[in-house]
Design a protein around this motif. Structure first.
Motif, PDB file in Angstrom:
ATOM      1  N   TYR A 231       0.842  -1.193   0.000  1.00 24.86           N
ATOM      2  CA  TYR A 231       0.000   0.000   0.000  1.00 24.86           C
ATOM      3  C   TYR A 231       0.881   1.249   0.000  1.00 24.86           C
ATOM      4  O   TYR A 231       1.927   1.281   0.652  1.00 24.86           O
ATOM      5  CB  TYR A 231      -0.873   0.051   1.256  1.00 24.86           C
ATOM      6  CG  TYR A 231      -1.774  -1.141   1.459  1.00 24.86           C
ATOM      7  CD1 TYR A 231      -1.287  -2.316   2.021  1.00 24.86           C
ATOM      8  CD2 TYR A 231      -3.122  -1.085   1.120  1.00 24.86           C
ATOM      9  CE1 TYR A 231      -2.114  -3.415   2.218  1.00 24.86           C
ATOM     10  CE2 TYR A 231      -3.969  -2.179   1.322  1.00 24.86           C
ATOM     11  CZ  TYR A 231      -3.444  -3.340   1.869  1.00 24.86           C
ATOM     12  OH  TYR A 231      -4.278  -4.420   2.069  1.00 24.86           O
TER      13      TYR A 231
ATOM     14  N   THR B 267      -2.486  -7.226   9.448  1.00 23.48           N
ATOM     15  CA  THR B 267      -1.787  -6.042   9.916  1.00 23.48           C
ATOM     16  C   THR B 267      -0.890  -5.469   8.827  1.00 23.48           C
ATOM     17  O   THR B 267      -0.155  -6.200   8.169  1.00 23.48           O
ATOM     18  CB  THR B 267      -0.928  -6.395  11.143  1.00 23.48           C
ATOM     19  OG1 THR B 267      -1.791  -6.879  12.168  1.00 23.48           O
ATOM     20  CG2 THR B 267      -0.172  -5.174  11.638  1.00 23.48           C
ATOM     21  N   GLN B 268      -0.945  -4.174   8.654  1.00 20.91           N
ATOM     22  CA  GLN B 268      -0.063  -3.476   7.731  1.00 20.91           C
ATOM     23  C   GLN B 268       1.133  -2.930   8.496  1.00 20.91           C
ATOM     24  O   GLN B 268       0.963  -2.277   9.520  1.00 20.91           O
ATOM     25  CB  GLN B 268      -0.812  -2.347   7.036  1.00 20.91           C
ATOM     26  CG  GLN B 268      -1.893  -2.856   6.095  1.00 20.91           C
ATOM     27  CD  GLN B 268      -2.611  -1.761   5.359  1.00 20.91           C
ATOM     28  OE1 GLN B 268      -2.066  -0.687   5.103  1.00 20.91           O
ATOM     29  NE2 GLN B 268      -3.859  -2.019   5.005  1.00 20.91           N
ATOM     30  N   TYR B 269       2.320  -3.211   7.956  1.00 22.44           N
ATOM     31  CA  TYR B 269       3.556  -2.738   8.548  1.00 22.44           C
ATOM     32  C   TYR B 269       4.086  -1.601   7.684  1.00 22.44           C
ATOM     33  O   TYR B 269       4.272  -1.772   6.481  1.00 22.44           O
ATOM     34  CB  TYR B 269       4.574  -3.873   8.635  1.00 22.44           C
ATOM     35  CG  TYR B 269       4.114  -4.988   9.531  1.00 22.44           C
ATOM     36  CD1 TYR B 269       3.371  -6.057   9.022  1.00 22.44           C
ATOM     37  CD2 TYR B 269       4.400  -4.970  10.897  1.00 22.44           C
ATOM     38  CE1 TYR B 269       2.924  -7.074   9.851  1.00 22.44           C
ATOM     39  CE2 TYR B 269       3.961  -5.996  11.727  1.00 22.44           C
ATOM     40  CZ  TYR B 269       3.219  -7.034  11.202  1.00 22.44           C
ATOM     41  OH  TYR B 269       2.768  -8.029  12.019  1.00 22.44           O
ATOM     42  N   PHE B 270       4.330  -0.475   8.338  1.00 24.49           N
ATOM     43  CA  PHE B 270       4.708   0.735   7.609  1.00 24.49           C
ATOM     44  C   PHE B 270       6.212   0.941   7.588  1.00 24.49           C
ATOM     45  O   PHE B 270       6.924   0.603   8.544  1.00 24.49           O
ATOM     46  CB  PHE B 270       4.062   1.962   8.252  1.00 24.49           C
ATOM     47  CG  PHE B 270       2.615   2.133   7.903  1.00 24.49           C
ATOM     48  CD1 PHE B 270       1.639   1.409   8.570  1.00 24.49           C
ATOM     49  CD2 PHE B 270       2.221   3.004   6.899  1.00 24.49           C
ATOM     50  CE1 PHE B 270       0.295   1.552   8.253  1.00 24.49           C
ATOM     51  CE2 PHE B 270       0.878   3.162   6.569  1.00 24.49           C
ATOM     52  CZ  PHE B 270      -0.082   2.423   7.250  1.00 24.49           C
ATOM     53  N   GLY B 271       6.674   1.543   6.498  1.00 26.14           N
ATOM     54  CA  GLY B 271       8.034   2.025   6.429  1.00 26.14           C
ATOM     55  C   GLY B 271       8.132   3.397   7.068  1.00 26.14           C
ATOM     56  O   GLY B 271       7.122   3.976   7.483  1.00 26.14           O
ATOM     57  N   PRO B 272       9.352   3.964   7.123  1.00 23.94           N
ATOM     58  CA  PRO B 272       9.553   5.263   7.778  1.00 23.94           C
ATOM     59  C   PRO B 272       9.070   6.438   6.947  1.00 23.94           C
ATOM     60  O   PRO B 272       8.946   7.551   7.462  1.00 23.94           O
ATOM     61  CB  PRO B 272      11.067   5.325   7.978  1.00 23.94           C
ATOM     62  CG  PRO B 272      11.610   4.455   6.892  1.00 23.94           C
ATOM     63  CD  PRO B 272      10.611   3.362   6.679  1.00 23.94           C
TER      64      PRO B 272
END
Lengths: 115, 117
Positions: free
Chosen positions: B33, B105-110
């Motif tokens: 995403y 669960t979505q894991y986000f980058g910085p």
């Protein structure tokens, strides 16, 4: 239009006390809700979630409550710690087999926990 | 294991220029995403990939924005003829979607902070 709203831009609590962050939504098709925490210069980090078939989910110091009739959810942090100071985002997604999982976020609430 | 990475971390460009933002998802995650976060707002959905295909691009603001994921892993968000209003933090997230139910669960980058002068 804002489908997910966090009406309190900021919240300040004393260490050891309870922090309550609130979130309202308008779309009745949402069936999965999440809370993310964000520190400066980092991406959001998943905290806790709840499905619409439940009204409460607990994970350690964090509890999320869902009131579907009021289209309202809240995050309780007990006891609050200074390390909890961050921006908290409420997010929602629509359900069903056609759901893409895209998240609709609120504007965020900045929590400050004072020592 | 490694999380989601995004490059560059900061990008400053001039109005009218073309930019590319890169996202490396968590290995094995099929769903990717892109979101955009403007100052004082929450992340706003842009586009979703399931594998190599864009399954939902309804959040792209206009045709200046385009994203690809040719091999089902790394994705590039491309912005043509940048405008000052494009300035924001662009976030990428990945998840291990299963069975079409988007509750993973979505894991986000910085994020990449884009500034258009």
């Amino acid at each position: 239009d804002q489908q997910v709203k966090q009406n309190s831009p900021s919240l300040s609590v004393q260490e050891g006390r309870i922090s309550i962050l609130n979130c309202d939504y308008t779309n009745s098709m949402f069936d999965y809700f999440l809370w993310y925490k964000k520190y400066p210069a980092e991406g959001p980090t998943f905290l806790i979630s709840i499905s619409s078939i439940k009204d409460k989910n607990e994970d350690g110091r964090f509890t999320v409550f869902l009131n579907k009739s009021a289209k309202h959810l809240s995050l309780h942090i007990v006891p609050s710690q200074p390390g909890d100071s961050a921006v908290y985002f409420c997010a929602a997604s629509g359900g069903g087999s056609g759901n893409t999982g895209k998240l609709i976020f609120g504007q965020g609430t900045t929590l400050q926990v004072k020592p | 294991g490694a999380g989601v990475s995004q490059t560059p971390s900061n990008k400053v460009t001039e109005k009218g220029k073309y930019v590319e933002l890169r996202c490396d998802p968590i290995s094995g995650h099929t769903a990717l995403y892109w979101y955009r976060q403007s100052l004082g707002q929450g992340p706003e959905f842009l586009i979703y990939f399931q594998g190599t295909g864009a399954a939902d691009d309804s959040g792209l603001p206009n045709d200046r924005f385009f994203a690809v994921r040719p091999e089902g892993s790394v994705s590039t968000l491309k912005i043509q003829r940048t405008e000052r209003g494009d300035s924001a933090v662009y976030l990428c997230a990945s998840s291990n979607l299963a069975g079409g139910w988007g509750t993973d669960t979505q894991y986000f980058g910085p994020g990449t902070r884009l500034t258009v002068l």
